[in-house]
Design an enzyme around this catalytic site. Structure first.
Site, PDB file in Angstrom:
ATOM      1  N   SER A  79     -32.477 -21.401 -27.574  1.00 11.08           N
ATOM      2  CA  SER A  79     -31.772 -22.624 -27.219  1.00 11.08           C
ATOM      3  C   SER A  79     -30.597 -22.251 -26.328  1.00 11.08           C
ATOM      4  CB  SER A  79     -31.269 -23.275 -28.498  1.00 11.08           C
ATOM      5  OG  SER A  79     -30.117 -24.025 -28.241  1.00 11.08           O
ATOM      6  N   SER A  80     -30.144 -23.204 -25.530  1.00  7.98           N
ATOM      7  CA  SER A  80     -29.016 -22.911 -24.633  1.00  7.98           C
ATOM      8  C   SER A  80     -27.731 -22.645 -25.414  1.00  7.98           C
ATOM      9  CB  SER A  80     -28.809 -24.062 -23.654  1.00  7.98           C
ATOM     10  OG  SER A  80     -28.601 -25.263 -24.356  1.00  7.98           O
ATOM     11  N   CYS A  81     -27.698 -22.979 -26.719  1.00  6.50           N
ATOM     12  CA  CYS A  81     -26.455 -22.757 -27.467  1.00  6.50           C
ATOM     13  C   CYS A  81     -26.245 -21.288 -27.840  1.00  6.50           C
ATOM     14  CB  CYS A  81     -26.379 -23.647 -28.688  1.00  6.50           C
ATOM     15  SG  CYS A  81     -27.525 -23.183 -29.958  1.00  6.50           S
ATOM     16  N   TYR A  95     -26.700 -21.180 -36.061  1.00 10.69           N
ATOM     17  CA  TYR A  95     -27.990 -21.348 -35.385  1.00 10.69           C
ATOM     18  C   TYR A  95     -28.105 -20.372 -34.213  1.00 10.69           C
ATOM     19  CZ  TYR A  95     -31.738 -23.720 -32.825  1.00 10.69           C
ATOM     20  OH  TYR A  95     -32.905 -24.005 -32.164  1.00 10.69           O
ATOM     21  N   LYS A 143     -30.831 -17.364 -33.481  1.00  6.06           N
ATOM     22  CA  LYS A 143     -31.687 -17.349 -32.285  1.00  6.06           C
ATOM     23  C   LYS A 143     -31.473 -16.065 -31.473  1.00  6.06           C
ATOM     24  CE  LYS A 143     -34.220 -20.824 -32.739  1.00  6.06           C
ATOM     25  NZ  LYS A 143     -35.679 -20.648 -32.763  1.00  6.06           N
ATOM     26  N   HIS A 166     -29.729 -34.981 -32.562  1.00  4.12           N
ATOM     27  CA  HIS A 166     -29.039 -34.566 -31.337  1.00  4.12           C
ATOM     28  C   HIS A 166     -28.493 -35.807 -30.632  1.00  4.12           C
ATOM     29  CE1 HIS A 166     -30.071 -30.329 -31.431  1.00  4.12           C
ATOM     30  NE2 HIS A 166     -31.264 -30.680 -31.883  1.00  4.12           N
TER      31      HIS A 166
HETATM   32  P1  GDP Z   1     -26.059 -32.061 -30.186  1.00  3.29           P
HETATM   33  O1  GDP Z   1     -26.649 -32.909 -29.123  1.00  3.29           O
HETATM   34  O2  GDP Z   1     -25.601 -32.872 -31.355  1.00  3.29           O
HETATM   35  O3  GDP Z   1     -26.868 -30.889 -30.551  1.00  3.29           O
HETATM   36  O4  GDP Z   1     -24.703 -31.377 -29.734  1.00  3.29           O
HETATM   37  P2  GDP Z   1     -24.002 -30.960 -28.424  1.00  3.29           P
HETATM   38  O5  GDP Z   1     -23.221 -29.730 -28.722  1.00  3.29           O
HETATM   39  O6  GDP Z   1     -24.874 -30.974 -27.218  1.00  3.29           O
HETATM   40  O7  GDP Z   1     -22.933 -32.121 -28.300  1.00  3.29           O
HETATM   41  C1  GDP Z   1     -23.222 -33.473 -28.205  1.00  3.29           C
HETATM   42  C2  GDP Z   1     -22.047 -34.190 -27.571  1.00  3.29           C
HETATM   43  O8  GDP Z   1     -22.291 -35.594 -27.641  1.00  3.29           O
HETATM   44  C3  GDP Z   1     -20.735 -33.957 -28.307  1.00  3.29           C
HETATM   45  O9  GDP Z   1     -19.676 -34.027 -27.381  1.00  3.29           O
HETATM   46  C4  GDP Z   1     -20.704 -35.138 -29.274  1.00  3.29           C
HETATM   47  O10 GDP Z   1     -19.380 -35.440 -29.704  1.00  3.29           O
HETATM   48  C5  GDP Z   1     -21.273 -36.240 -28.378  1.00  3.29           C
HETATM   49  N1  GDP Z   1     -21.830 -37.370 -29.113  1.00  3.29           N
HETATM   50  C6  GDP Z   1     -21.484 -38.661 -28.931  1.00  3.29           C
HETATM   51  N2  GDP Z   1     -22.142 -39.456 -29.766  1.00  3.29           N
HETATM   52  C7  GDP Z   1     -22.983 -38.661 -30.474  1.00  3.29           C
HETATM   53  C8  GDP Z   1     -23.939 -38.937 -31.483  1.00  3.29           C
HETATM   54  O11 GDP Z   1     -24.161 -40.057 -31.896  1.00  3.29           O
HETATM   55  N3  GDP Z   1     -24.647 -37.867 -31.978  1.00  3.29           N
HETATM   56  C9  GDP Z   1     -24.434 -36.583 -31.528  1.00  3.29           C
HETATM   57  N4  GDP Z   1     -25.175 -35.583 -32.049  1.00  3.29           N
HETATM   58  N5  GDP Z   1     -23.498 -36.293 -30.578  1.00  3.29           N
HETATM   59  C10 GDP Z   1     -22.786 -37.330 -30.060  1.00  3.29           C
END
Ligand code: GDP
Length: 327
Positions: free
Chosen positions: A124-126, A153, A157, A196
């Site tokens: 994953s990119s993380c 996680y 990975k 996500h």
């Molecule tokens: P992931 O998509 O939850 O795996 O996490 P990321 O690290 O890519 O971050 C998601 C981004 O979207 C963060 O800045 C969150 O605060 C924002 N975000 C806004 N609304 C939501 C939501 O309803 N769910 C999730 N998962 N992220 C949200």
């Protein structure tokens, strides 16, 4: 919720013919594994096999070794694992580390014991450092501190990627790892807490369009993310399997990103209606930007074909139908 587009529990792709190579898709009922399964089915010429987690627990080393030895696949795609959104990752670090390390180590060791020719391990990119220069090159792995919200996680990975590289170096295996960016598509986990960002937002906008309540999104909306449709991922992975053979992982993404605020706008457009949005700043923003350098993948001749707006609409059409069917 039903997932009507997914293969069944104890799956095999129809008539087994002696000449077709066997491909084992681990995690075939998940978002990624399901898309890979469909891509192989469309392409044809392989015997696909898989097992649901209720039938084969990949955390069980003996069971995993037995299954791979009996099946003797030529190719194994490792898309099984414990996955979840930013909140699930930071709430259940033990599950995310333990399950993913066990699955990777057991499956890769079992593939070695059974002399599997080609393995594609999905990360994953993380796995990249929180402050990696953008766009993120494959070479930035292990050059800096990780984003704390998904550290467990990411560490699991990274262990899997190093294990693949180790098998290349120590045993000459031509196994590879691919790092997809944020993925979305039909069959995703639309849970508003554990999901996500894209599916979770979609479920929130959908619910708000029915209730009239405001949509509560997380963080500030300013982080930027790249999103790839799973069907594009699957088509890229077939290219990777065919053409890529190097120890470094290969990034799989679109090469462009949007802010979380822009993403919310696109989802709102797909759902329709004039919905009020509130931002809950007590929730984490996570990494400020996560855009992959996809130069290595583009050199193989692959580019995505599903635009984000189009993919969001298609995913929402699927979701709306699925929610109606299962409620
Ligand atoms: P992931 O998509 O939850 O795996 O996490 P990321 O690290 O890519 O971050 C998601 C981004 O979207 C963060 O800045 C969150 O605060 C924002 N975000 C806004 N609304 C939501 C939501 O309803 N769910 C999730 N998962 N992220 C949200």
């Amino acid at each position: 919720m039903t997932n009507s587009n997914k293969p069944s529990t104890n799956a095999s792709s129809g008539g087994i013919t002696a000449d077709d190579p066997t491909v084992y898709v681990a995690g075939h009922r998940g978002l990624v594994g399901g898309a890979i399964w469909r891509a192989f089915e469309d392409k044809g010429g392989v015997d696909l096999v898989s097992r649901a987690s209720s039938q084969l627990d990949l955390r069980d080393r003996n069971a995993t070794f037995e299954f791979v030895a009996d099946t003797r696949p030529e190719t194994v795609i490792i898309s099984a694992g414990k996955v979840g959104g930013i909140l699930a990752n930071s709430t259940y670090p033990v599950d995310f580390l333990s399950d993913n390390v066990l699955i990777a180590v057991n499956l890769l060791d079992a593939c070695h014991a059974a002399d599997v020719e080609r393995v594609l391990y999905l990360g994953s990119s993380c796995i990249y450092p929180k402050m990696a220069p953008q766009p993120i090159s494959e070479d930035s792995m292990l050059t800096g501190a990780l984003e704390p919200t998904n550290e467990a996680y990411a560490i699991a990975k990274i262990a899997g990627i190093l294990h693949v590289q180790g098998y290349r170096r120590q045993y000459g295996r031509n196994w590879v790892s691919a790092m997809p960016t944020n993925l979305y598509g039909p069959g995703d986990n639309f849970d508003t807490t554990a999901g996500h960002v894209l599916p979770s937002m979609m479920a929130k906008f959908h619910a708000a369009s029915r209730s009239g309540e405001p949509v509560v999104l997380w963080g500030s909306g300013s982080p930027r993310r790249e999103f790839l449709h799973v069907d594009d991922l699957a088509s890229a992975l077939l290219t990777v399997l065919e053409k890529y053979d190097a120890p470094e992982p290969i990034n799989v993404g679109t090469g462009s990103d949007v802010s979380i605020l822009e993403l919310a706008g696109m989802i709102s457009d797909a759902v329709g209606g004039d919905l009020q949005v509130e931002w809950d700043r007590s929730k984490p923003d996570g990494t400020p930007r996560k855009l992959l350098d996809v130069g290595r993948l583009n050199e193989l001749g692959w580019t995505p074909s599903i635009q984000l707006r189009e993919g969001i609409q298609q995913t929402y059409d699927w979701y709306k139908n699925d929610v109606t069917v299962s409620s």
